[in-house]
Write a protein that holds these residues in place. Sequence first.
Motif, mmCIF file in Angstrom:
data_model
loop_
_atom_site.group_PDB
_atom_site.id
_atom_site.type_symbol
_atom_site.label_atom_id
_atom_site.label_comp_id
_atom_site.label_asym_id
_atom_site.label_seq_id
_atom_site.Cartn_x
_atom_site.Cartn_y
_atom_site.Cartn_z
ATOM 1 N N GLU A 153 -39.584 22.008 -12.905
ATOM 2 C CA GLU A 153 -38.503 22.311 -13.846
ATOM 3 C C GLU A 153 -38.712 21.621 -15.185
ATOM 4 O OE1 GLU A 153 -34.741 23.159 -10.863
ATOM 5 O OE2 GLU A 153 -34.918 21.239 -11.865
ATOM 6 N N GLN A 186 -35.366 26.742 -14.958
ATOM 7 C CA GLN A 186 -34.457 25.960 -14.113
ATOM 8 C C GLN A 186 -33.176 26.750 -13.881
ATOM 9 O OE1 GLN A 186 -32.440 22.426 -15.694
ATOM 10 N NE2 GLN A 186 -32.753 21.455 -13.714
ATOM 11 N N SER A 200 -36.020 26.217 -4.964
ATOM 12 C CA SER A 200 -34.580 26.016 -5.112
ATOM 13 C C SER A 200 -33.864 26.582 -3.900
ATOM 14 C CB SER A 200 -34.050 26.714 -6.367
ATOM 15 O OG SER A 200 -34.717 26.248 -7.505
ATOM 16 N N SER A 249 -29.363 24.480 -9.886
ATOM 17 C CA SER A 249 -30.532 23.914 -9.208
ATOM 18 C C SER A 249 -30.175 22.699 -8.350
ATOM 19 C CB SER A 249 -31.563 23.487 -10.253
ATOM 20 O OG SER A 249 -32.512 22.644 -9.653
#
Length: 664
Positions: free
Chosen positions: A45, A52, A11, A56
């Motif tokens: 995810e 998550q 991320s 994100s």
Amino acid sequence: MNSKEKIEALSKELREHNYSYYVLDAPTISDYDFDMKLKELQALEEQFPEYQEADSPTLRVGGEITKNFNTIVHDYRMYSLDNSYSKEDIEDWEKRIQKNLGDVDVSYTCELKYDGASISLTYEKGSLIRAVTRGDGIQGDDVTTNIKTIRSVPLKLKGDYPEKFDIRGEIVLPFDGFKKMNEERVSAGEEPYMNPRNTASGSLKLQDSSLVAQRPLECLLYSIVGSNLGIETQYQMLDKAREWGFKVPTVAKLCKTTDEVMDFVNHWDIHRHDLPYETDGVVVKVNNLLHQDELGYTSKAPRWAMAYKFKAEQVSTVLNEITYQVGRTGAITPVANLEPVLLAGTTVKRASLHNADQIEKLDIREGDTVFVEKGGEIIPKIIKVDVSKRPSNSSPTSYVSSCPECNTPLERTEGDAKHYCPNEYGCPPQITGRIQHYISRKAMDIEGLGGETVELLFKEGLIKDYADLYTLTKEQVMPLERMAEKSAENLVNGVKASTQIPFERVMFALGIRFVGETVAKKLAKAYKNIDALMIASVEDLIQVDEIGQRIAESVVAFFKNEKNVEAVTRLKNFGVQFEISAEKLENQTEKLKGLTFVVSGVFETVSRDELKKMIEDNGAKVGSSISSKTSYLVAGDKTGPSKRTKAEKLNVPIISEQEFLDMV
Ligand code: AMP
Ligand code: ZN
């Protein structure tokens, strides 16, 4: 690294790449690598939804549907701006300021006035929590889900940002992206959008956020509001916003005098055409925020800011003749043929008149002297007639009633802005337009054949529809203008090679109105072969994902026409692909038609991707999150607990890998 750490790291990395690409315009990895990493994150995810992140990077693709946008009252009102049009206006404004503030040095920050849709973004603890349209300035609509798909809007900030603040900006659609969108629309037989500004503001209120994600929108920021921000000047505000990760155009200048302000204005009045997006002026702001506070607001606008509006570039010229163009779908577009004139750096000879209503509204006549303007629109438009110069013998324009190319009486259906020539199969530009679409790159991509050659072949009587292309021989083609043995051979070979183009592209190439590339794919996948599609009813068709009434009716009408059925039959005999390839077709059934599955966890006998493919191959859909519409959750090992809980809450049956395999 465990999965949680991996999700965090990915991320973070993607956020950085996003920033380099969309905010700094300086990408550091290839688009392909970016997509691969994004897919990897998406997969992780899905497997571990509990990890998550709320902001994100995968949220950029959208998917959430908003039926009604909630009304939100702005914490700080969004004001309008006062307008000025000359140096005198700016000097008068300066006098009022000096009178108000007394004998102090006042400096100004000049910025461009971006022409789009205003937006207010609220950040708390560095995360985007809300995005609201300007509305009436006091309250606007909550369009957060849509705004989150815009790549240049940071979902998470960098650096040393305040706990809570609002930041204001403008959502714009840069010219390049706008042009590309329009090309795609035109190739799907749809009307192009008129201008980037209206398209940008229309985008904010789309119900399906994944459609917003597909539009190349950008968010340009210019102002931060809140308390205890630790910012002293407007100019510093722009710098700070940049530091925190916002896209703030670098075209901004600190000016000490109104002369300097006018230099900035005059420079950009000329050079604005070099910018990638539309601007309609300059905004001049008193730089010192304490001065701004002291000056305050009128009922409508800040006293410390002033918009200087560029004059839309305008010239007057004579309208020689109105002619009418016939498009591939038969739509008629009136065109103004002008006495050539220089406008915004280019010579203009023609302007679009759009439709009959436009001509009537402006009472435009041949021989008139007209004002032509180049605003945001890419094609110049006529905005006004100089009636004082109208010739005495002039009479109102009567719109064409029959097709200028084939003489067929034109039709206009209720609610349609345009007239159409209904002579689909006898009207030359419609015939050649269809063939040109058929051979185009995204359709059959026929090498060795171009648009002009199509017209030539048609004129010579060698082709009347796209199926005729397959009858062409080298000997027939060679005598044509600019053809030689080699090029004739290439043409014939190119046509032959197109029989290998997959069914979904053939579907697009047929040129059914409203069937663009995406819809063509959906239809090919849903029906698998043309025979099934040809007998589908409107009711059948609208069952297919994303196929609405308008498209369904158009498809049915297309196959109702004998000419089309004949062309398809001939194409089939020439070997063109009219079914999904055997390889794709293998293992395909309708066993799970109408069902939606969500897949989560790790599986034993098949991979997740294989499982998903099996779902789709058997006529069902794969959903990414559990909702009341989900039919089954296929749960493997390590299924995310949040998915399980949600499924239980919504009474969605949870099945094992084996139970699924038994179903198919
Ligand atoms: P108007 O709609 O003509 O009253 O102009 C005010 C609008 O200009 C604001 O609502 C902003 O959305 C827009 N605008 C565009 N660029 C800027 C800028 N650099 N500074 C302030 N406002 C801007
Ligand atoms: Zn016609």
